[in-house]
Design a protein around this motif. Structure first.
Motif, PDB file in Angstrom:
ATOM      1  N   ARG A   1      -2.937   8.312   1.761  1.00 29.39           N
ATOM      2  CA  ARG A   1      -3.245   9.734   2.005  1.00 29.39           C
ATOM      3  C   ARG A   1      -4.498  10.189   1.265  1.00 29.39           C
ATOM      4  O   ARG A   1      -5.090  11.196   1.626  1.00 29.39           O
ATOM      5  CB  ARG A   1      -2.056  10.599   1.605  1.00 29.39           C
ATOM      6  N   GLU A   2      -4.908   9.473   0.205  1.00 30.40           N
ATOM      7  CA  GLU A   2      -6.146   9.818  -0.491  1.00 30.40           C
ATOM      8  C   GLU A   2      -7.371   9.536   0.374  1.00 30.40           C
ATOM      9  O   GLU A   2      -8.408  10.167   0.210  1.00 30.40           O
ATOM     10  CB  GLU A   2      -6.259   9.016  -1.791  1.00 30.40           C
ATOM     11  N   TYR A   3      -7.259   8.595   1.303  1.00 28.11           N
ATOM     12  CA  TYR A   3      -8.403   8.179   2.110  1.00 28.11           C
ATOM     13  C   TYR A   3      -8.317   8.623   3.569  1.00 28.11           C
ATOM     14  O   TYR A   3      -9.337   8.734   4.233  1.00 28.11           O
ATOM     15  CB  TYR A   3      -8.536   6.657   2.049  1.00 28.11           C
TER      16      TYR A   3
ATOM     17  N   ALA B   1       0.850  -1.189   0.000  1.00 26.73           N
ATOM     18  CA  ALA B   1       0.000   0.000   0.000  1.00 26.73           C
ATOM     19  C   ALA B   1       0.886   1.239   0.000  1.00 26.73           C
ATOM     20  O   ALA B   1       1.532   1.542   1.004  1.00 26.73           O
ATOM     21  CB  ALA B   1      -0.910   0.009   1.218  1.00 26.73           C
ATOM     22  N   PRO B   2       0.947   1.960  -1.119  1.00 28.53           N
ATOM     23  CA  PRO B   2       1.752   3.175  -1.160  1.00 28.53           C
ATOM     24  C   PRO B   2       1.191   4.243  -0.220  1.00 28.53           C
ATOM     25  O   PRO B   2      -0.020   4.346  -0.028  1.00 28.53           O
ATOM     26  CB  PRO B   2       1.649   3.643  -2.607  1.00 28.53           C
ATOM     27  N   LEU B   3       2.078   5.012   0.352  1.00 25.09           N
ATOM     28  CA  LEU B   3       1.677   6.075   1.268  1.00 25.09           C
ATOM     29  C   LEU B   3       0.794   7.100   0.557  1.00 25.09           C
ATOM     30  O   LEU B   3      -0.162   7.610   1.144  1.00 25.09           O
ATOM     31  CB  LEU B   3       2.916   6.745   1.865  1.00 25.09           C
TER      32      LEU B   3
ATOM     33  N   CYS C   1       2.131  12.305   9.852  1.00 23.44           N
ATOM     34  CA  CYS C   1       3.326  11.796  10.518  1.00 23.44           C
ATOM     35  C   CYS C   1       4.252  11.199   9.471  1.00 23.44           C
ATOM     36  O   CYS C   1       3.890  11.035   8.317  1.00 23.44           O
ATOM     37  CB  CYS C   1       2.952  10.761  11.578  1.00 23.44           C
ATOM     38  N   THR C   2       5.460  10.881   9.892  1.00 22.18           N
ATOM     39  CA  THR C   2       6.435  10.287   8.988  1.00 22.18           C
ATOM     40  C   THR C   2       6.069   8.831   8.712  1.00 22.18           C
ATOM     41  O   THR C   2       5.307   8.228   9.478  1.00 22.18           O
ATOM     42  CB  THR C   2       7.843  10.343   9.591  1.00 22.18           C
ATOM     43  N   PRO C   3       6.582   8.253   7.649  1.00 23.54           N
ATOM     44  CA  PRO C   3       6.300   6.840   7.378  1.00 23.54           C
ATOM     45  C   PRO C   3       6.745   5.917   8.515  1.00 23.54           C
ATOM     46  O   PRO C   3       6.072   4.930   8.813  1.00 23.54           O
ATOM     47  CB  PRO C   3       7.101   6.557   6.108  1.00 23.54           C
ATOM     48  N   GLN C   4       7.844   6.247   9.178  1.00 22.03           N
ATOM     49  CA  GLN C   4       8.315   5.435  10.301  1.00 22.03           C
ATOM     50  C   GLN C   4       7.341   5.496  11.476  1.00 22.03           C
ATOM     51  O   GLN C   4       7.049   4.479  12.107  1.00 22.03           O
ATOM     52  CB  GLN C   4       9.720   5.878  10.753  1.00 22.03           C
ATOM     53  N   GLU C   5       6.815   6.686  11.762  1.00 20.09           N
ATOM     54  CA  GLU C   5       5.831   6.830  12.837  1.00 20.09           C
ATOM     55  C   GLU C   5       4.533   6.112  12.487  1.00 20.09           C
ATOM     56  O   GLU C   5       3.917   5.481  13.350  1.00 20.09           O
ATOM     57  CB  GLU C   5       5.549   8.314  13.108  1.00 20.09           C
TER      58      GLU C   5
END
Length: 66
Positions: A9-11, A3-5, A16-20
């Motif tokens: 983000r569209e939904y 699942a791409p970030l 936060c950062t990807p790590q968080e």
């Protein structure tokens, strides 16, 4: 499932950062197998715009203007 970030983000509003996000998802019971940064190993890429492309008669070649 991958699942791409950007898709997430569209939904959902993600601030936060990807790590968080990975830690938060894991703490909620979701399994996060890996976190991958796409394009991290790509460098020295040059992008151009083809403005015209004309075939050369009698060949399979084209004369392109970039």
């Amino acid at each position: 499932m991958i699942a791409p970030l950007s898709w997430l983000r569209e939904y959902v509003d993600i601030d936060c950062t990807p790590q968080e996000l990975e830690e938060k998802l894991f703490s909620c019971g979701f399994e996060v197998e890996s976190l991958e940064e796409v394009g991290a190993r790509i460098s020295r890429v040059v992008v151009g715009l083809v403005t015209s492309c004309e075939p050369i008669e009698g060949t399979h070649l084209h004369l392109c203007e970039v």
